[in-house]
Design an enzyme around this catalytic site. Structure first.
Site, PDB file in Angstrom:
ATOM      1  N   CYS A   2       0.821  -1.213   0.000  1.00  0.00           N
ATOM      2  CA  CYS A   2       0.000   0.000   0.000  1.00  0.00           C
ATOM      3  C   CYS A   2       0.855   1.264   0.000  1.00  0.00           C
ATOM      4  O   CYS A   2       2.008   1.248   0.414  1.00  0.00           O
ATOM      5  CB  CYS A   2      -0.880   0.024   1.239  1.00  0.00           C
ATOM      6  SG  CYS A   2      -1.850  -1.469   1.419  1.00  0.00           S
ATOM      7  N   ARG A  27       4.822   0.816  -6.180  1.00  0.00           N
ATOM      8  CA  ARG A  27       4.684  -0.146  -5.096  1.00  0.00           C
ATOM      9  C   ARG A  27       3.636  -1.216  -5.428  1.00  0.00           C
ATOM     10  O   ARG A  27       3.565  -2.231  -4.753  1.00  0.00           O
ATOM     11  CB  ARG A  27       4.266   0.571  -3.811  1.00  0.00           C
ATOM     12  CG  ARG A  27       5.309   1.561  -3.318  1.00  0.00           C
ATOM     13  CD  ARG A  27       4.733   2.523  -2.305  1.00  0.00           C
ATOM     14  NE  ARG A  27       4.455   1.913  -1.031  1.00  0.00           N
ATOM     15  CZ  ARG A  27       5.328   1.764  -0.047  1.00  0.00           C
ATOM     16  NH1 ARG A  27       6.561   2.197  -0.214  1.00  0.00           N
ATOM     17  NH2 ARG A  27       5.002   1.210   1.086  1.00  0.00           N
ATOM     18  N   TRP A  74      -2.909  -2.413  -1.790  1.00  0.00           N
ATOM     19  CA  TRP A  74      -2.448  -3.687  -2.349  1.00  0.00           C
ATOM     20  C   TRP A  74      -3.019  -4.748  -1.423  1.00  0.00           C
ATOM     21  O   TRP A  74      -2.594  -4.881  -0.285  1.00  0.00           O
ATOM     22  CB  TRP A  74      -0.924  -3.697  -2.377  1.00  0.00           C
ATOM     23  CG  TRP A  74      -0.339  -4.829  -3.141  1.00  0.00           C
ATOM     24  CD1 TRP A  74      -0.257  -4.950  -4.499  1.00  0.00           C
ATOM     25  CD2 TRP A  74       0.258  -5.999  -2.594  1.00  0.00           C
ATOM     26  NE1 TRP A  74       0.346  -6.129  -4.824  1.00  0.00           N
ATOM     27  CE2 TRP A  74       0.677  -6.787  -3.683  1.00  0.00           C
ATOM     28  CE3 TRP A  74       0.487  -6.460  -1.308  1.00  0.00           C
ATOM     29  CZ2 TRP A  74       1.296  -8.008  -3.520  1.00  0.00           C
ATOM     30  CZ3 TRP A  74       1.102  -7.682  -1.142  1.00  0.00           C
ATOM     31  CH2 TRP A  74       1.498  -8.442  -2.241  1.00  0.00           C
ATOM     32  N   ASN A  98      -1.115   1.072   5.999  1.00  0.00           N
ATOM     33  CA  ASN A  98      -0.231   0.147   5.296  1.00  0.00           C
ATOM     34  C   ASN A  98       0.301  -0.809   6.346  1.00  0.00           C
ATOM     35  O   ASN A  98       0.871  -0.372   7.332  1.00  0.00           O
ATOM     36  CB  ASN A  98       0.908   0.954   4.643  1.00  0.00           C
ATOM     37  CG  ASN A  98       2.002   0.068   4.067  1.00  0.00           C
ATOM     38  OD1 ASN A  98       1.807  -1.122   3.886  1.00  0.00           O
ATOM     39  ND2 ASN A  98       3.143   0.669   3.784  1.00  0.00           N
ATOM     40  N   GLY A  99       0.090  -2.113   6.153  1.00  0.00           N
ATOM     41  CA  GLY A  99       0.580  -3.083   7.134  1.00  0.00           C
ATOM     42  C   GLY A  99      -0.490  -4.118   7.425  1.00  0.00           C
ATOM     43  O   GLY A  99      -1.474  -4.247   6.708  1.00  0.00           O
ATOM     44  N   GLU A 482      18.180 -22.285  -8.963  1.00  0.00           N
ATOM     45  CA  GLU A 482      17.748 -20.886  -8.915  1.00  0.00           C
ATOM     46  C   GLU A 482      18.927 -19.940  -9.190  1.00  0.00           C
ATOM     47  O   GLU A 482      18.772 -18.941  -9.893  1.00  0.00           O
ATOM     48  CB  GLU A 482      17.111 -20.600  -7.542  1.00  0.00           C
ATOM     49  CG  GLU A 482      16.627 -19.190  -7.308  1.00  0.00           C
ATOM     50  CD  GLU A 482      15.581 -18.695  -8.309  1.00  0.00           C
ATOM     51  OE1 GLU A 482      15.074 -19.491  -9.098  1.00  0.00           O
ATOM     52  OE2 GLU A 482      15.305 -17.487  -8.302  1.00  0.00           O
ATOM     53  N   LYS A 486      18.876 -17.283 -12.247  1.00  0.00           N
ATOM     54  CA  LYS A 486      19.061 -15.834 -12.045  1.00  0.00           C
ATOM     55  C   LYS A 486      20.159 -15.313 -12.962  1.00  0.00           C
ATOM     56  O   LYS A 486      20.014 -14.277 -13.598  1.00  0.00           O
ATOM     57  CB  LYS A 486      19.446 -15.504 -10.590  1.00  0.00           C
ATOM     58  CG  LYS A 486      18.363 -15.592  -9.556  1.00  0.00           C
ATOM     59  CD  LYS A 486      17.335 -14.495  -9.603  1.00  0.00           C
ATOM     60  CE  LYS A 486      16.196 -14.805 -10.510  1.00  0.00           C
ATOM     61  NZ  LYS A 486      15.109 -15.631 -10.067  1.00  0.00           N
ATOM     62  N   GLU A 489      19.081 -15.332 -16.699  1.00  0.00           N
ATOM     63  CA  GLU A 489      18.003 -14.363 -16.981  1.00  0.00           C
ATOM     64  C   GLU A 489      18.524 -12.950 -17.184  1.00  0.00           C
ATOM     65  O   GLU A 489      18.097 -12.247 -18.078  1.00  0.00           O
ATOM     66  CB  GLU A 489      17.053 -14.277 -15.781  1.00  0.00           C
ATOM     67  CG  GLU A 489      15.930 -15.235 -15.743  1.00  0.00           C
ATOM     68  CD  GLU A 489      14.968 -14.897 -14.617  1.00  0.00           C
ATOM     69  OE1 GLU A 489      13.812 -14.617 -14.919  1.00  0.00           O
ATOM     70  OE2 GLU A 489      15.364 -14.907 -13.437  1.00  0.00           O
ATOM     71  N   HIS A 505      27.482 -38.107 -14.102  1.00  0.00           N
ATOM     72  CA  HIS A 505      26.705 -38.756 -15.168  1.00  0.00           C
ATOM     73  C   HIS A 505      26.665 -37.909 -16.442  1.00  0.00           C
ATOM     74  O   HIS A 505      25.805 -38.125 -17.301  1.00  0.00           O
ATOM     75  CB  HIS A 505      25.285 -39.041 -14.671  1.00  0.00           C
ATOM     76  CG  HIS A 505      25.262 -39.950 -13.484  1.00  0.00           C
ATOM     77  ND1 HIS A 505      25.542 -41.290 -13.567  1.00  0.00           N
ATOM     78  CD2 HIS A 505      25.057 -39.689 -12.170  1.00  0.00           C
ATOM     79  CE1 HIS A 505      25.480 -41.828 -12.360  1.00  0.00           C
ATOM     80  NE2 HIS A 505      25.192 -40.872 -11.492  1.00  0.00           N
ATOM     81  N   LYS A 604       7.278 -10.185 -16.785  1.00  0.00           N
ATOM     82  CA  LYS A 604       7.087 -10.452 -15.362  1.00  0.00           C
ATOM     83  C   LYS A 604       5.945 -11.436 -15.145  1.00  0.00           C
ATOM     84  O   LYS A 604       6.007 -12.299 -14.274  1.00  0.00           O
ATOM     85  CB  LYS A 604       6.796  -9.125 -14.635  1.00  0.00           C
ATOM     86  CG  LYS A 604       6.691  -9.252 -13.127  1.00  0.00           C
ATOM     87  CD  LYS A 604       8.039  -9.486 -12.490  1.00  0.00           C
ATOM     88  CE  LYS A 604       7.955  -9.823 -11.031  1.00  0.00           C
ATOM     89  NZ  LYS A 604       9.161 -10.500 -10.550  1.00  0.00           N
TER      90      LYS A 604
HETATM   91  C1  AGP Z   1      11.789 -15.641 -12.252  1.00  0.00           C
HETATM   92  O1  AGP Z   1      12.945 -14.900 -12.080  1.00  0.00           O
HETATM   93  C2  AGP Z   1      11.292 -15.668 -13.618  1.00  0.00           C
HETATM   94  N1  AGP Z   1      11.044 -14.360 -14.124  1.00  0.00           N
HETATM   95  C3  AGP Z   1      10.269 -16.719 -14.005  1.00  0.00           C
HETATM   96  O2  AGP Z   1      10.945 -17.939 -14.041  1.00  0.00           O
HETATM   97  C4  AGP Z   1       9.023 -16.870 -13.118  1.00  0.00           C
HETATM   98  O3  AGP Z   1       9.368 -17.401 -11.877  1.00  0.00           O
HETATM   99  C5  AGP Z   1       7.999 -17.777 -13.824  1.00  0.00           C
HETATM  100  O4  AGP Z   1       7.582 -17.160 -15.010  1.00  0.00           O
HETATM  101  C6  AGP Z   1       6.811 -18.114 -12.954  1.00  0.00           C
HETATM  102  O5  AGP Z   1       6.106 -16.975 -12.602  1.00  0.00           O
HETATM  103  P1  AGP Z   1       5.009 -16.993 -11.483  1.00  0.00           P
HETATM  104  O6  AGP Z   1       5.677 -17.263 -10.190  1.00  0.00           O
HETATM  105  O7  AGP Z   1       4.399 -15.624 -11.521  1.00  0.00           O
HETATM  106  O8  AGP Z   1       4.031 -18.072 -11.813  1.00  0.00           O
END
Ligand code: AGP
Length: 609
Positions: A2, A27, A74, A98-99, A482, A486, A489, A505, A604
């Site tokens: 928020c 935000r 939010w 907010n909170g 992960e 990262k 990406e 393997h 996103k």
């Molecule tokens: C994460 O860094 C990525 N941008 C991507 O792998 C993301 O996690 C994936 O598209 C899933 O998104 P979601 O969590 O909104 O379902």
């Protein structure tokens, strides 16, 4: 998360509030509203959706008042809707918040016994009624806010206006941010500096458990206990863009550093530490169903899938229920078999990912019990599921997910404890140990993030690497995946995550003196075996970057670089080991000059197949 804005001064408040709220749009929000004092009473206007909807609702209304409070919401408690939007009005009093008020359920019951009828599903409306009750009893607004806050537990930044007191706004802060701006003949408040920058650069930063009374002449600051506080304002010389990122160069970096707070918000109001247990109402899963399930089946994509891999580990280990984890894009196109004894957990920060949504619907059609684990309230996946367990990471702007990942991990660990305790497979003592580790985690994460400079050194050394291998075992495996995701990406380097035991393997063929290998090797049950893999890499001249626990001398002897993390309990270790990997990816990308927050080709929210 928020956003709050307040204004009292010589000019019309409404346009100033709207402009301030626009500066807080970053935000994230799903509804907005404001209350302006017209000289007689408070006028309230609220609208769902974008600020333009609120502007349209205001158009044509006079709104000449020069004092008011505004809010972008939010959603956390209650879906995005006009009744749930702020400000909340109770009698003479309007409140924006907010909170999260942790003890809202018990306060709500108390107020209902007193005859209060609630208009919204929010925790905030409870605060408005508590303040109004004190005002109706004759208290001045400042004292009424103080007495209401004496009854609440939780996080808040509040701005409160009363139709009876047109010459003041009362604000309060605990755990959520609130800044006061001091201008000539006007005083403002806001959740963040950008909301106020157009009017003043003279800012006063409130601290936790403080209250302030804003008038046209300035501010009176007090502690919640009533002691006067003298604090000099600071001059802010940020550019507006810098200010929205809180001084960080990119949203991703800001979000990496927000993680301790995001974890605190995700845990808040859910833990019963003494009982080694959790609050039923918070899990979107009734205790009876939790007792009866025969399999937990996670479905997710990308980073959420990596979090789900850790979830599978915890469900098996702590709840002792068979668990499975599948990529949503795969499972939806197979002919999967779900039964009414399955709990299908769809994990998605956005709550909108098309593949995850489709797989969830298939599971539900086949009779499975479904649970959404999401960050965005009332998004498509929570709406399609029987129940929802929300993370409270706040909006994540950077495309590369960071704080949503760690809050997903925390929520999954809570879910495993919740199911384990209800099935009797997890003792009170063991439950308490895990929850204690979670409660202490944010500070351990802060101390890990403080070691950022050593990560930057490694990034500088390896910024030109075209390939990087990430290895881990047990809970270190999803972290290796992960870390690799990262890096690829945002820096566009080729990176692969592998289960350390799989190296021999195949991937071992890649190892030579040019290959940097990140080995996630905390001091857990898998340590000896992972150390063996590290030695295999060294024997082939591979260059090792170890993520190891403080005091690990063996790692220091064998690896070219060691990024140490604090020695936290095994269950929460992945929430710490991932931090240097997020920073490593960030620093390499930044050194390369890529578009960190909006990497090429990525979105996103992935609402297409
Ligand atoms: C994460 O860094 C990525 N941008 C991507 O792998 C993301 O996690 C994936 O598209 C899933 O998104 P979601 O969590 O909104 O379902």
């Amino acid at each position: 998360m928020c956003g709050i804005v307040g204004y009292i001064g010589p000019d019309r408040a409404a346009p100033i509030l709207i402009e301030g709220l626009r500066k807080l749009e970053y935000r994230g929000y799903d509804s907005a509203g404001l209350a302006v004092h017209d000289g007689r009473a408070l006028e309230l206007i609220r609208a769902v959706g974008k600020l333009d909807n609120l502007s349209r609702a205001i158009a044509g209304r006079k709104l000449e008042g020069t004092m008011g409070i505004g809010h972008t919401r939010w959603a956390t408690h209650g879906r995005p809707s006009e009744p749930n939007a702020h400000p909340h009005l109770a009698g003479d009093v309007a409140v924006v918040h907010n909170g999260i008020i942790e003890n809202h359920l018990e306060l709500k019951r108390e107020l209902e016994r007193d005859g209060v009828r609630f208009q919204s599903d929010t925790d905030t409306e409870i605060v408005a009624h508590l303040i109004n009750r004190a005002v109706a009893g004759g208290a001045a607004l400042l004292d009424a806010v103080r007495s209401a806050l004496g009854r609440t537990r939780g996080a808040y930044a509040l701005a409160v206006a009363s139709s009876k007191e047109p010459d003041r706004i009362v604000v309060a802060k605990n755990a959520s941010p609130l800044v006061i701006g001091l201008a000539d003949g006007a005083t403002l408040c806001g959740s963040d500096i950008p909301a106020l920058l157009a009017h003043t650069r003279k800012m006063l930063f409130m601290e936790d458990n403080e209250l302030a009374e804003l008038t046209r002449d300035g501010v009176r600051l007090e502690t919640l206990a009533g002691e006067r506080v003298k604090r000099a304002p600071r001059h802010i010389d940020w550019s507006p863009v810098q200010a929205e990122k809180g001084g960080y160069k990119h949203f991703m970096l800001k979000e990496i550093f927000e993680q301790p707070r995001a974890i605190e918000d995700t845990l808040r109001g859910r833990i019963l530490l003494a009982e080694g247990d959790l609050v039923d109402a918070e899990f979107g899963l009734d205790p009876e169903t939790a007792r009866g399930i025969e399999r937990v089946y996670f479905i997710a994509c990308g980073t959420s899938y990596h979090a789900a891999l850790a979830g599978r580990h915890w469900i098996e280990q702590l709840a002792r229920v068979p668990a499975q984890c599948e990529l949503a894009s795969e499972v939806r196109h197979r002919e999967p078999v779900f039964t009414s004894k399955d709990l299908v957990v769809a994990v998605s920060q956005s709550g909108e990912t098309a593949d995850t949504l489709a797989a969830l619907k298939t599971a539900r059609e086949q009779g499975a019990r479904t649970l959404a684990l999401a960050n965005v309230v009332d998004s498509a996946i929570p709406r399609a599921a029987h129940g929802a367990l929300y993370t409270h990471a706040g909006p994540e702007i950077g495309v590369a997910s960071t704080k949503c990942f760690t809050t997903q991990l925390a929520a999954m660990l809570l879910l495993a404890v919740y199911i384990g305790r209800r099935r009797g497979s997890l003792s009170v003592e063991k439950g308490r140990q895990i929850l204690q580790a979670l409660v202490e985690l944010p500070n351990e994460m802060r101390s890990t993030l403080e070691r950022k400079d050593s990560v930057w050194e490694v990034a500088r050394r390896w910024q030109h690497a075209d390939h990087m291998l990430f290895l881990g075992r047990g809970l270190g495996f999803p972290i290796a995946l992960e870390g690799a995701l990262k890096l690829k990406e945002i820096s566009y380097a080729h990176a692969e995550g592998y289960a350390a035991g799989e190296m021999k393997h195949g991937p071992i063929a890649l190892i030579d003196e040019h290959m940097p290998v990140v080995v996630v090797m905390p001091h857990d049950a898998h340590y000896e075996k992972t150390l063996g893999n590290l030695q295999e890499v060294r024997a082939r001249d591979g260059r090792v970057i170890a993520i190891a626990t403080d005091g690990d001398e063996e790692a220091k002897k064998l690896a070219e670089h060691v990024l140490y993390v604090p020695n936290v309990p095994d269950a929460v270790m992945p929430l710490v080991t991932v931090l240097p990997l997020q920073l490593l990816a960030y620093y390499i990308a930044d050194l390369k000059g890529t578009d960190v927050d909006q990497p090429r080709n990525l979105a996103k929210t992935v609402t297409v197949e």
